[in-house]
Design a protein around this motif. Structure first.
Motif, PDB file in Angstrom:
ATOM      1  N   GLY A 134       2.971   5.744  -3.135  1.00 13.34           N
ATOM      2  CA  GLY A 134       4.147   6.520  -3.503  1.00 13.34           C
ATOM      3  C   GLY A 134       4.311   6.704  -5.002  1.00 13.34           C
ATOM      4  O   GLY A 134       5.089   7.533  -5.446  1.00 13.34           O
ATOM      5  N   LYS A 135       3.572   5.929  -5.788  1.00  8.50           N
ATOM      6  CA  LYS A 135       3.708   6.022  -7.263  1.00  8.50           C
ATOM      7  C   LYS A 135       2.891   7.117  -7.845  1.00  8.50           C
ATOM      8  O   LYS A 135       1.896   7.550  -7.379  1.00  8.50           O
ATOM      9  CB  LYS A 135       3.314   4.681  -7.889  1.00  8.50           C
ATOM     10  N   LYS A 170       0.842  -1.207   0.000  1.00  7.81           N
ATOM     11  CA  LYS A 170       0.000   0.000   0.000  1.00  7.81           C
ATOM     12  C   LYS A 170       0.875   1.254   0.000  1.00  7.81           C
ATOM     13  O   LYS A 170       0.591   2.210  -0.710  1.00  7.81           O
ATOM     14  CB  LYS A 170      -0.945   0.002   1.201  1.00  7.81           C
ATOM     15  N   LYS A 171       1.954   1.250   0.772  1.00 10.74           N
ATOM     16  CA  LYS A 171       2.875   2.390   0.801  1.00 10.74           C
ATOM     17  C   LYS A 171       3.533   2.587  -0.559  1.00 10.74           C
ATOM     18  O   LYS A 171       3.677   3.716  -1.023  1.00 10.74           O
ATOM     19  CB  LYS A 171       3.951   2.182   1.880  1.00 10.74           C
TER      20      LYS A 171
END
Length: 192
Positions: free
Chosen positions: A191-192, A186-187
Motif C-alpha cells: 500500500g505504500k 505485506k498489505k
C-alpha cells in the motif's frame, strides 16, 4: 553439477586444473527431492554441503511442534549444521529441501585434507566462515532489534526473489512472526 561447483570455486579462488581434480575426486553429488531430508535432528552431520540447484532450509521444532527456520540455502550457498560437524555431536536441526535440489557433499575428513593440500581452498573456506559468522550476527541483531515490518523489508533486500520461492509460512517462521502478521505487513508494504 560439478561444473556449477567448479564455476563457484574458480570465481572465488585461483585453482590449477590439478587442484580442481583433487577437489572433484572427493565430491559426492546428491539429489534431494522436495520435502526430503538432508539431515534429521539427532543425526551427526558429517559433510560440507554446497547447493548447486534448489533451495534448502535448516530449522528446529520446539516442544509445541512449531518450526523455527534458522537458514535458507539456495544456489551457491552452503548448507548443513556446522556445530554438529565440528563437534561430532547430534544435530539440533533438520535440513530439508523446499524445492527439488542438488548438492555437492564433501566428507569432513576429505574437506580437511583439501584445505591442507590447497592453500587457495583453505583461504576460501576461511572467508566463507567469516561471512557466515558476520551474517549470523546481523541476523541476531535484526531479530532482537527490528520491527516485524523492518524484518520483512530486510529479508526482501537481503534475499531478492527468495520470498517468491519459499512458502509464506516459512518466511514468517524465518522472521519469527506469525503468518497472519506477515500477511498484514505485506498489505501495508504494498500500500505504500
Amino acid at each position: 553439477m560439478l561444473s556449477v561447483f567448479k564455476k563457484y570455486l574458480t570465481e572465488k579462488a585461483t585453482l590449477s586444473e590439478e587442484e580442481w581434480e583433487i577437489i572433484a575426486s572427493v565430491c559426492i553429488v546428491k539429489k534431494i527431492r522436495k520435502q526430503q531430508f538432508l539431515l534429521e535432528q539427532g543425526e551427526v552431520w558429517r559433510y560440507n554441503a554446497f547447493v548447486c540447484e534448489g533451495c534448502l532450509r535448516r530449522y528446529s521444532i520446539d516442544d509445541k511442534g512449531i518450526e523455527h527456520i534458522i537458514q535458507f540455502s539456495t544456489e551457491n550457498w552452503w548448507a548443513g549444521d556446522r556445530q554438529s560437524l565440528m563437534h561430532e555431536t547430534p544435530s539440533k536441526y533438520n535440513v530439508d529441501a523446499i524445492e527439488n535440489s542438488v548438492v555437492i557433499l564433501i566428507r569432513k575428513a576429505d574437506f580437511e585434507i583439501i584445505c591442507k593440500k590447497i592453500p587457495a581452498f583453505y583461504e576460501l573456506s576461511n572467508a566463507i566462515l567469516q561471512r557466515s559468522f558476520n551474517a549470523s550476527q546481523e541476523r541476531i541483531n535484526a531479530v532482537i532489534s527490528l520491527t516485524a515490518e523492518e524484518k520483512y523489508l530486510n529479508f526482501l533486500t537481503s534475499f531478492p526473489g527468495l520470498a517468491n520461492r519459499v512458502p509464506r509460512h516459512m518466511v514468517a517462521s524465518y522472521l519469527g512472526i506469525t503468518p497472519e502478521t506477515l500477511s498484514r505487513i505485506k498489505k501495508q508494504v504494498m500500500g505504500k
